[in-house]
Design an enzyme around this catalytic site. Structure first.
Site, mmCIF file in Angstrom:
data_model
loop_
_atom_site.group_PDB
_atom_site.id
_atom_site.type_symbol
_atom_site.label_atom_id
_atom_site.label_comp_id
_atom_site.label_asym_id
_atom_site.label_seq_id
_atom_site.Cartn_x
_atom_site.Cartn_y
_atom_site.Cartn_z
ATOM 1 N N ASP A 35 0.787 -1.237 0.000
ATOM 2 C CA ASP A 35 0.000 0.000 0.000
ATOM 3 C C ASP A 35 0.813 1.278 0.000
ATOM 4 O OD1 ASP A 35 0.947 -0.401 2.558
ATOM 5 O OD2 ASP A 35 -0.873 0.296 3.545
ATOM 6 N N GLU A 36 2.119 1.211 -0.196
ATOM 7 C CA GLU A 36 2.889 2.456 -0.251
ATOM 8 C C GLU A 36 4.144 2.284 -1.084
ATOM 9 O OE1 GLU A 36 4.848 3.867 3.325
ATOM 10 O OE2 GLU A 36 4.510 1.941 4.295
#
Length: 377
Positions: A124-125
């Site tokens: 997610d990043e």
């Protein structure tokens, strides 16, 4: 704007002095409550409600929490029983990692439309270096806005972004306007921004280090900036130089698109404590299966195997062994893992968690040869 000038956010930067490195434009994109947001997207009945992705059982752990749950103090890595106590109406949802990986792949396809310099940190990043980007866009904040809009359009999920001239500040900026926002830290304001931050909020400063810094009277970035390099190296060893420079808003680390995986591992927390070796070996077996399957799929053959044991009183021990050649079969992994686990017994304490990891990877060509030789024998 000339070739040698750069725009960061809405603030344009002048030409660099002669012989100085060009100022980079780094974007850190961080999905908002990613796992929980995917679940709320796919199940409309969960929208607007406090959701925790993870097991609701006694020894479950929260993998992610929706923003509605975070209002009650629910956080990732929190024991499920604690989360349920903080938020009695909390809804637990089993994780669907295959779905999260698929959505993450969609997001990375969007990143790749702008730059090949993408450094994933997790599903997610990621960091993106957009100094020279595929769209020829001059202003990094506009790139971040476009990326976030495309993520929303294609996945139905929101993302936040931090934009700055180095990785540390971009990471710090991405959390400044969460959720569904972005924040720019230009070079002229980097050092001042760091001075106001509590050191406990610094990326790269964990709870133990933050506690040690507090004991030394270092509570803010300004306090950290006041320390000499020698002082920080004496108290924090190799981390001292990193802390010295980030306190000054300086971080020379590059965005590395080809990050080398250092280990592959897995672990399980048990509903009931394990007290004997046969029971522990039985619990360890599916963990070995999962880790070896992943290692084979990714062609990650390592020479070092590490066993992790967490006891009922939360004491953690690790045991490692490094072989002369990479592990070539699951049987070899099992044999080493069992030999590391056996000396733990007998124990007066129950075991609540077991895990293994494989590291010390060899190049694929070499490990393939080792595997074929071992199988032939």
């Amino acid at each position: 704007m000339s070739e040698d000038s750069v725009a960061c956010g809405s603030e344009r930067l002048g030409e660099n002095p002669p012989n100085e490195e060009r100022i980079r434009k780094i974007v850190h994109v961080d999905m908002d409550a990613f796992f929980a947001s995917v679940e709320q997207r796919d199940d409309p009945s969960l929208r607007g409600k406090p959701v925790a992705v993870g097991g609701a059982r006694q020894r479950g752990v929260v993998a992610a929490a929706s923003y509605e749950a975070r209002v009650f103090g629910v956080r990732s890595a929190m024991p499920s029983v604690t989360a349920a106590r903080k938020c009695p109406d909390l809804i637990f949802v089993k994780p669907r990692f295959d779905v999260y990986k698929s959505v993450s792949a969609q997001i990375h396809e969007i990143f790749a439309e702008y730059t090949p310099l993408i450094e994933p940190l997790s599903l997610d990043e990621a960091y993106l270096d957009v100094t020279e980007n595929l769209k020829g866009m001059a202003i990094a904040s506009e790139i971040a806005e476009e990326i976030r809009a495309k993520i929303l359009d294609r996945t139905g999920l929101t993302a936040s972004a931090g934009i700055s001239y180095n990785k540390f500040l971009a990471k710090m900026a991405s959390g400044h306007n969460k959720p569904n926002g972005q924040f720019v830290i230009p070079p002229a304001k980097g050092q001042a921004f760091v001075r106001t931050l509590p050191v406990a909020k610094f990326h790269g400063v964990g709870p133990a280090t933050a506690t040690k810094m507090q004991a030394l009277g270092i509570k803010t970035g300004a306090d950290l900036e006041a320390q000499s390099l020698e002082f920080l190296q004496r108290h924090f060893r190799s981390g001292g130089e990193y802390y010295y420079w980030i306190a000054r808003g300086i971080d020379h680390r590059r965005v590395k698109p080809d990050r080398v995986r250092k280990s592959v591992g897995g672990e399980n927390t048990f509903f009931d404590d394990v007290h004997d070796l046969p029971g522990a070996l039985e619990k360890l077996s599916p963990i070995i299966d999962k880790v070896w399957r992943h290692a084979e799929q990714k062609s990650l053959y390592g020479r070092t195997l590490t066993l992790k044991v967490k006891f009922a009183d939360f004491e953690i021990i690790t045991r490692s062994r490094t072989e002369q050649a990479p592990f070539a079969t699951k049987v070899a992994v099992e044999r080493t893992a069992h030999s590391l686990l056996a000396p733990v017994f007998p124990t007066s304490k129950g075991i609540r968690l077991l895990g293994i990891s494989i590291s010390g990877f060899e190049p694929a060509s070499r490990s393939d040869g080792v595997e074929q030789l071992a199988l032939a024998l």
